[in-house]
Design a protein around this motif. Structure first.
Motif, PDB file in Angstrom:
ATOM      1  N   PHE A   1       9.070  12.721 -42.518  1.00  0.00           N
ATOM      2  CA  PHE A   1       9.931  13.372 -41.536  1.00  0.00           C
ATOM      3  C   PHE A   1       9.095  14.384 -40.749  1.00  0.00           C
ATOM      4  CE2 PHE A   1      12.340  17.178 -40.453  1.00  0.00           C
ATOM      5  CZ  PHE A   1      13.409  16.667 -39.729  1.00  0.00           C
TER       6      PHE A   1
ATOM      7  N   HIS B   1      16.769  20.757 -51.499  1.00  0.00           N
ATOM      8  CA  HIS B   1      16.638  21.624 -50.322  1.00  0.00           C
ATOM      9  C   HIS B   1      15.177  21.946 -50.010  1.00  0.00           C
ATOM     10  CE1 HIS B   1      20.904  22.010 -49.629  1.00  0.00           C
ATOM     11  NE2 HIS B   1      21.084  22.297 -50.907  1.00  0.00           N
TER      12      HIS B   1
ATOM     13  N   ALA C   1      13.538  23.007 -39.735  1.00  0.00           N
ATOM     14  CA  ALA C   1      13.751  23.362 -41.142  1.00  0.00           C
ATOM     15  C   ALA C   1      13.125  22.363 -42.113  1.00  0.00           C
ATOM     16  CB  ALA C   1      15.245  23.512 -41.415  1.00  0.00           C
TER      17      ALA C   1
ATOM     18  N   GLY D   1      18.327  22.620 -37.631  1.00  0.00           N
ATOM     19  CA  GLY D   1      17.431  22.170 -38.692  1.00  0.00           C
ATOM     20  C   GLY D   1      16.496  21.051 -38.287  1.00  0.00           C
TER      21      GLY D   1
ATOM     22  N   SER E   1       6.794  16.419 -43.463  1.00  0.00           N
ATOM     23  CA  SER E   1       7.080  16.488 -44.896  1.00  0.00           C
ATOM     24  C   SER E   1       6.372  15.353 -45.626  1.00  0.00           C
ATOM     25  CB  SER E   1       8.578  16.383 -45.139  1.00  0.00           C
ATOM     26  OG  SER E   1       8.979  15.045 -45.017  1.00  0.00           O
TER      27      SER E   1
ATOM     28  N   PHE F   1      25.550  24.307 -50.678  1.00  0.00           N
ATOM     29  CA  PHE F   1      24.879  24.304 -49.382  1.00  0.00           C
ATOM     30  C   PHE F   1      24.801  22.880 -48.856  1.00  0.00           C
ATOM     31  CE2 PHE F   1      21.862  25.409 -46.151  1.00  0.00           C
ATOM     32  CZ  PHE F   1      22.057  26.758 -45.932  1.00  0.00           C
ATOM     33  N   TYR F   2      25.166  22.678 -47.585  1.00  0.00           N
ATOM     34  CA  TYR F   2      25.151  21.315 -47.034  1.00  0.00           C
ATOM     35  C   TYR F   2      23.748  20.735 -47.150  1.00  0.00           C
ATOM     36  CZ  TYR F   2      22.639  22.477 -42.676  1.00  0.00           C
ATOM     37  OH  TYR F   2      21.680  22.846 -41.777  1.00  0.00           O
ATOM     38  N   ARG F   3      23.683  19.433 -47.306  1.00  0.00           N
ATOM     39  CA  ARG F   3      22.385  18.774 -47.394  1.00  0.00           C
ATOM     40  C   ARG F   3      22.313  17.658 -46.355  1.00  0.00           C
ATOM     41  NH1 ARG F   3      20.213  14.337 -51.719  1.00  0.00           N
ATOM     42  NH2 ARG F   3      18.412  13.808 -50.471  1.00  0.00           N
ATOM     43  N   ILE F   4      21.307  17.723 -45.505  1.00  0.00           N
ATOM     44  CA  ILE F   4      21.075  16.660 -44.541  1.00  0.00           C
ATOM     45  C   ILE F   4      19.598  16.298 -44.568  1.00  0.00           C
ATOM     46  CG2 ILE F   4      20.962  16.068 -42.079  1.00  0.00           C
ATOM     47  CD1 ILE F   4      23.788  16.085 -42.893  1.00  0.00           C
ATOM     48  N   ASP F   5      19.278  15.039 -44.839  1.00  0.00           N
ATOM     49  CA  ASP F   5      17.907  14.550 -44.682  1.00  0.00           C
ATOM     50  C   ASP F   5      17.910  13.036 -44.719  1.00  0.00           C
ATOM     51  OD1 ASP F   5      17.665  13.713 -47.526  1.00  0.00           O
ATOM     52  OD2 ASP F   5      17.805  15.862 -47.873  1.00  0.00           O
ATOM     53  N   THR F   6      16.749  12.488 -44.408  1.00  0.00           N
ATOM     54  CA  THR F   6      16.627  11.036 -44.330  1.00  0.00           C
ATOM     55  C   THR F   6      16.163  10.446 -45.657  1.00  0.00           C
ATOM     56  OG1 THR F   6      14.345  11.275 -43.584  1.00  0.00           O
ATOM     57  CG2 THR F   6      16.041  11.156 -41.876  1.00  0.00           C
TER      58      THR F   6
ATOM     59  N   LYS G   1      11.815  20.274 -44.858  1.00  0.00           N
ATOM     60  CA  LYS G   1      11.789  20.433 -46.314  1.00  0.00           C
ATOM     61  C   LYS G   1      10.574  19.667 -46.860  1.00  0.00           C
ATOM     62  CE  LYS G   1      16.269  18.871 -46.516  1.00  0.00           C
ATOM     63  NZ  LYS G   1      17.587  18.641 -47.147  1.00  0.00           N
ATOM     64  N   TRP G   2      10.137  20.026 -48.052  1.00  0.00           N
ATOM     65  CA  TRP G   2       8.978  19.365 -48.685  1.00  0.00           C
ATOM     66  C   TRP G   2       7.814  19.315 -47.697  1.00  0.00           C
ATOM     67  CZ3 TRP G   2      13.544  16.180 -48.003  1.00  0.00           C
ATOM     68  CH2 TRP G   2      14.495  16.385 -48.993  1.00  0.00           C
TER      69      TRP G   2
ATOM     70  N   ARG H   1       9.653  24.858 -47.840  1.00  0.00           N
ATOM     71  CA  ARG H   1      10.282  24.346 -46.627  1.00  0.00           C
ATOM     72  C   ARG H   1      10.148  25.384 -45.512  1.00  0.00           C
ATOM     73  NH1 ARG H   1      16.612  24.068 -46.770  1.00  0.00           N
ATOM     74  NH2 ARG H   1      16.137  23.185 -44.743  1.00  0.00           N
TER      75      ARG H   1
ATOM     76  N   CYS I   1      23.157  22.385 -38.753  1.00  0.00           N
ATOM     77  CA  CYS I   1      22.727  21.039 -38.382  1.00  0.00           C
ATOM     78  C   CYS I   1      23.243  20.720 -36.991  1.00  0.00           C
ATOM     79  CB  CYS I   1      23.248  20.004 -39.378  1.00  0.00           C
ATOM     80  SG  CYS I   1      22.671  18.340 -38.997  1.00  0.00           S
TER      81      CYS I   1
HETATM   82  N1  LIG Z   1      11.808  16.440 -44.980  1.00  0.00           N
HETATM   83  C1  LIG Z   1      12.934  16.610 -44.272  1.00  0.00           C
HETATM   84  N2  LIG Z   1      13.298  17.839 -43.885  1.00  0.00           N
HETATM   85  C2  LIG Z   1      14.435  18.039 -43.165  1.00  0.00           C
HETATM   86  C3  LIG Z   1      15.244  16.942 -42.805  1.00  0.00           C
HETATM   87  C4  LIG Z   1      14.842  15.641 -43.228  1.00  0.00           C
HETATM   88  O1  LIG Z   1      15.494  14.633 -42.946  1.00  0.00           O
HETATM   89  N3  LIG Z   1      13.695  15.519 -43.976  1.00  0.00           N
HETATM   90  N4  LIG Z   1      16.397  17.166 -42.094  1.00  0.00           N
HETATM   91  C5  LIG Z   1      16.484  18.395 -41.314  1.00  0.00           C
HETATM   92  C6  LIG Z   1      17.847  18.663 -40.867  1.00  0.00           C
HETATM   93  S1  LIG Z   1      18.469  17.601 -39.692  1.00  0.00           S
HETATM   94  C7  LIG Z   1      18.575  19.734 -41.300  1.00  0.00           C
HETATM   95  S2  LIG Z   1      20.048  20.134 -40.595  1.00  0.00           S
HETATM   96  C8  LIG Z   1      18.081  20.591 -42.400  1.00  0.00           C
HETATM   97  C9  LIG Z   1      19.102  20.679 -43.510  1.00  0.00           C
HETATM   98  O2  LIG Z   1      18.613  21.430 -44.573  1.00  0.00           O
HETATM   99  P1  LIG Z   1      19.430  21.462 -45.945  1.00  0.00           P
HETATM  100  O3  LIG Z   1      19.591  20.038 -46.401  1.00  0.00           O
HETATM  101  O4  LIG Z   1      18.662  22.299 -46.881  1.00  0.00           O
HETATM  102  O5  LIG Z   1      20.769  22.073 -45.601  1.00  0.00           O
HETATM  103  O6  LIG Z   1      16.890  20.084 -42.952  1.00  0.00           O
HETATM  104  C10 LIG Z   1      15.944  19.610 -42.039  1.00  0.00           C
HETATM  105  N5  LIG Z   1      14.749  19.300 -42.776  1.00  0.00           N
END
Ligand SMILES: Nc1nc2c(c(=O)[nH]1)N[C@H]1C(S)=C(S)[C@@H](COP(=O)(O)O)O[C@H]1N2
Ligand SMILES: [Mo]
Length: 508
Positions: free
Chosen positions: A322, A352, A369, A365, A318, A228-233, A371-372, A357, A278
């Motif tokens: 974020f 993820h 979306a 996302g 989060s 699964f693609y992962r995008i976060d800071t 996360k944490w 999340r 994303c």
């Molecule tokens: N805490 C946190 N949640 C986040 C992000 C993040 O940078 N930090 N990025 C968001 C973005 S831009 C996307 S596209 C989705 C990606 O979720 P995934 O990494 O589980 O695919 O998480 C979102 N949730």
């Protein structure tokens, strides 16, 4: 005056002292937390300060490897500055020492400025800088030809190189050990392994057998969790202990609610298939995946808090700072907007969002979306902005209808005759109603849609082309109930790419 060779050795002394600095800092950060490691703290501050165009460039150039590229870039810059400190220190100790102190201060301030900074955040940077200064002092003293070095130059040189190499190696070992111990000892993985996911109160409707087209090279309808693609800071994955996790719902509500992990597990959990995407996904890109999620409907939680009539946004936050701005309506209009705890029946993978999340069908996302997640604030779009909105992206992020050709691959050679063209289309929460393919500038032909796994999931398609020899450009477009996707090309910023995906193929 130092000669050219001495300058080289002085630079080497600086690099070795720099390695010791990073090694000590990384070991001390085991006690104060991963985001206090100077490389992580400075990198994080850099990510947050990066202008949108540069981040966009990094994402499109390096894809999800952008974090690795950032880390390598940082190490190169740090070692170059360390070499400079060595050269300066050999000329005049105070100059080199000043540079080390300034660098340590920058790293310490960066660590203190992180969203999750504790009171000891600057300690690794300070400890590292002190260790670096002491090492540099010792190594500079041992430079061949330095005053009070009675031994012959050759012997001095060999001794210097040995001590310098040893210091540098210790530094590298410190960094590696710090990182490795940090990654394993940080608990989330252990906590995750002990969790038993409860049965859903509402199971997802059965998936029709024909959601997957029978064509080699088309991506799986269900994206495997480990692909699964992962995008976060986050430069280091936040480690959240479910036992101490809470979610605070506050702001424009009649009643503040604090949810614990046990309460969440004990709630009526709903299972749903949702395709996450994303906003940075370019046309034809793969920053998208489909999975079965399990969680508490956000509508149920919000009903407990009772938002006031004028609230129109939920600002989720989060642990690492974020934030995302989600329209309140999208969380209460009956769609499967979840506070998710599981993916494919397993606890969320740590990267993820473990343990909890958000997942909201139909929204990119970055606006949904989180996360944490640890906080939901009811507020108004007129009053507050989220992480990416502050960096040039749109406050609202509905997913745009898109389609992609996965077979044949771009540049492929195929034999003349019937050629199967196939791929995936998506229009989350509206549903894909059709897909068409076009050869060159010809007319559009209807593709066959695979079985429907629900309007929140993507949909596969295929089309058989009677191909004659030549070079061709193939195009695809999808429709939702509102009509066909636009062919007008738009960049990912500010609210998602548009345009037709296209591949060039040679028919022989
Ligand atoms: N805490 C946190 N949640 C986040 C992000 C993040 O940078 N930090 N990025 C968001 C973005 S831009 C996307 S596209 C989705 C990606 O979720 P995934 O990494 O589980 O695919 O998480 C979102 N949730
Ligand atoms: Mo994203």
């Amino acid at each position: 005056m130092a000669g050219r060779q001495d300058t080289g050795l002085a630079a080497l002394a600086g690099v070795a002292a720099g390695a010791v600095t990073l090694g000590v800092a990384s070991l001390v950060a085991l006690l104060t937390g991963p985001t206090t490691d100077p490389l992580v703290a400075v990198g994080g501050a850099f990510v947050d300060a990066t202008p949108a165009w540069l981040k966009d460039f990094a994402a499109s150039t390096f894809g999800t490897a952008d974090k690795v590229v950032l880390g390598i870039g940082e190490v190169v810059v740090v070692l170059a500055l360390a070499a400079l400190a060595g050269v300066l220190a050999a000329r005049r100790w105070a100059w080199g020492a000043t540079l080390v102190v300034v660098l340590g201060a920058v790293a310490g301030l960066a660590a203190m400025g992180r969203p999750d900074a504790g009171t000891l955040a600057a300690v690794p940077a300070v400890a590292g800088a002190i260790a670096g200064l002491l090492t540099l002092r010792e190594l500079i003293r041992r430079l061949p030809g330095a005053p009070a070095r009675p031994r012959p130059e050759g012997v001095q040189r060999r001794a210097f190189l040995q001590v310098t190499a040893a210091a540098g190696a210790l530094g590298v070992v410190g960094v590696l050990v710090g990182r490795a111990v940090g990654a394993t000892a940080r608990g989330a993985q252990t906590a995750r392994a002990a969790i038993r996911i409860p049965r859903p109160a509402v199971t997802a409707p059965p998936v029709p057998a024909g959601v997957q087209v029978d064509v080699d090279g088309v991506v799986p309808w269900q994206t495997p969790a480990d692909e699964f693609y992962r995008i976060d800071t986050a430069l280091v994955v936040p480690q959240v202990d479910p036992e101490t996790w809470t979610l605070r719902v506050h702001g424009m509500v009649a009643e503040e609610v604090t949810l614990t992990w046990d309460e969440l597990l004990g709630s009526d959990l709903v299972e749903a298939w949702v395709t996450l995407a994303c906003v940075s996904n370019p046309v034809g890109g793969d920053l998208i995946g489909n999975q079965k999620w399990l969680g508490l409907p956000l509508a149920d939680l919000l009903a407990r808090a009772r938002p006031t009539d004028d609230a129109d946004m939920v600002l989720s936050r989060s642990v690492d700072g974020f934030t995302a701005s989600t329209p309140l309506a999208a969380l209460t209009d009956g769609r499967d907007a979840l506070l998710a705890i599981a993916m494919d029946g397993e606890p969320l993978p740590v990267e993820h969002g473990f343990p909890v999340r958000m997942v909201v069908p139909g929204l990119y996302g970055y606006v949904s979306a989180t996360k944490w997640v640890t906080e939901l604030k009811l507020t108004r779009f007129a009053d507050e902005t989220a992480y990416w909105t502050d960096r040039g992206w749109s406050p609202q992020g509905p997913i745009k209808t898109q389609s992609r050709i996965e077979v044949p691959r771009p540049g492929a050679s195929v034999p003349a005759g019937p050629v199967v063209v196939a791929g995936t289309a998506w229009a989350q929460h509206r549903g894909v109603t059709g897909v068409q393919v076009r050869v060159e500038q010809g007319s559009w032909s209807d593709a066959t849609l695979a079985d429907d796994g629900g309007i929140d999931s993507w949909r596969q398609w295929s089309w058989t082309w009677d191909a004659e020899p030549g070079e061709y450009q193939l195009y695809v477009r999808a429709s939702d109930p509102q009509g066909y996707q636009t062919g007008a090309r738009a960049d990912v910023i500010p609210d998602g790419a548009t345009g037709y995906d296209t591949v060039r193929v040679r028919v022989t």
